[in-house]
Design an enzyme around this catalytic site. Structure first.
Site, short mmCIF file in Angstrom:
data_model
loop_
_atom_site.label_atom_id
_atom_site.label_comp_id
_atom_site.label_asym_id
_atom_site.label_seq_id
_atom_site.Cartn_x
_atom_site.Cartn_y
_atom_site.Cartn_z
N SER A 54 0.79 -1.23 0.00
CA SER A 54 0.00 0.00 0.00
C SER A 54 0.83 1.27 0.00
CB SER A 54 -0.94 0.02 1.21
OG SER A 54 -0.20 0.01 2.42
N ASP A 348 -4.26 8.08 7.83
CA ASP A 348 -5.06 7.17 8.66
C ASP A 348 -4.13 6.51 9.67
OD1 ASP A 348 -3.67 5.28 7.17
OD2 ASP A 348 -5.35 4.81 5.85
N HIS A 351 -1.02 5.02 7.06
CA HIS A 351 -0.44 5.64 5.88
C HIS A 351 -0.25 7.14 6.03
CE1 HIS A 351 -2.83 2.07 4.65
NE2 HIS A 351 -1.73 1.80 3.98
#
Length: 371
Positions: A54, A348, A351
């Site tokens: 990610s 968040d 990240h």
């Protein structure tokens, strides 16, 4: 395990383990292989091939599998959800648009646009000339509980494109750079499977060994410049710092990160020692030190960004079980977003924001100039 929960656990611990030992690796490799770095300046990359999770995914992950395709992700860039796990740009975008990581690899880097996600590969033509991004959020080096392609499978996709003639070996040798990003999802999977704390060191060794095999696979495809990230300080992610009201990192988790990074440092130094061709070099991107530099200074070294509390996320769930992007049956938001994402390092619980990644870029650039 349900994909969304998997992504959460995988992202959280993986991001906590990937960044800590990187600077040591860069310093070690540079100290012992200065002659190799001189040759890097003769290389002019025009294509970037990305493998990972990610921190690097720019849209490969399916809409049904991740919150990165839901509001409020992407509100800063491109203005709507686009599969990036941030309010805007992520690591991959900064590496190619600003030249951070590739500047480490080649001083004459002239700019590469963000490579197209693998899932859009069939568009062909000019869209493929900047390389390709094979990264999928939530994955690692092993095929754990995620249904998504792990790093080895991602490299297999690349091999298939070469076999099909989409990219040719000579072109890869002359103009391409690979970036491998591992943010700790393997460790999240280990925890979710109730792996013992006593077995953690052994498992970390397995993860690093597999990562090294992946580096060798890329090298065998003909690429001469291959970069790999260290684990970021997982113990400093909001997922871990929430217990201290986002005031203190988890030292135990960061100690595991340090072990991962130390083993990676040693492995990369060994790879460079074994490489007979001076033009084939492995480089470590020091994300761990970059993150810690930002946390310590509450911003980048240039002072252009200021984070009052770097460990506090911008987008958070309202109650336990809620995450950024959660909504109830009627579509009512179950999360809150800070007033100014530009003033937050974390988007968040795992990240960084676009501003966070930009500050990491600044810190990385300072380290790279020391080579």
């Amino acid at each position: 395990m349900e994909p969304r929960k998997l992504l959460s656990s995988l992202f959280y611990f993986s991001l906590l383990s990937l960044l800590s030992a990187n600077q040591q690796v860069v310093d070690s490799a540079h100290h012992h292989h200065h002659h190799r770095h001189r040759h890097l300046f003769d290389f002019r990359p025009s294509k970037l091939f990305v493998f990972g999770d990610s921190y690097a995914d720019t849209g490969n992950i399916g809409r049904s599998l991740a919150g990165s395709w839901k509001q409020p992700y992407g509100i800063t860039f491109p203005g709507k959800p686009a599969g990036r796990f941030s309010d805007g740009r992520v690591l991959t975008d900064y590496l190619v648009e600003i030249g951070t990581a590739l500047l480490l690899i080649a001083a004459k880097f002239v700019g590469i646009k963000s490579p197209i996600p693998y899932k859009f590969r069939r568009v062909g033509g000019k869209h493929l000339r900047n390389g390709m991004n094979f990264a999928y959020g939530g994955t690692g080096v092993f095929q754990s509980t995620s249904p998504l392609p792990n790093m080895t499978t991602q490299i297999g996709f690349f091999q298939q494109l070469i076999k099909e003639g989409v990219y040719n070996s000579l072109e890869l040798q002359q103009s391409s750079v690979a970036l491998l990003v591992l943010s700790g999802n393997d460790y999240s999977a280990y925890i979710s499977k109730n792996g013992s704390s006593q077995g953690f060191p052994s498992f970390i060794t397995q993860v690093v060994n597999q990562l090294v095999l992946n580096l060798k696979m890329i090298q065998e495809l003909g690429l001469k410049k291959i970069a790999v990230t260290t684990l970021q300080p997982l113990g400093c992610l909001p997922f871990s710092t929430a217990a201290s009201s986002f005031q203190q990192c988890n030292g135990t988790q960061n100690a595991l990160v340090n072990l991962h990074n130390l083993l990676l440092q040693q492995a990369v130094a060994k790879l460079n020692n074994e490489t007979t061709n001076d033009h084939s070099t492995f480089v470590i991107l020091d994300l761990n030190t970059a993150f810690m530099t930002v946390f310590t200074n509450k911003g980048d070294h240039l002072g252009s960004t200021r984070f009052e509390n770097p460990l506090k996320p911008c987008c958070v769930g309202i109650s336990n079980g809620d995450v950024c992007g959660s909504v109830d049956e009627s579509g009512t938001k179950k999360y809150t977003v800070c007033e100014n994402p530009e003033a937050a390092f974390f988007w968040d619980t795992v990240h960084p924001t676009q501003a966070g990644w930009r500050s990491v870029y600044s810190a990385l650039q300072a380290n790279l100039q020391q080579l």
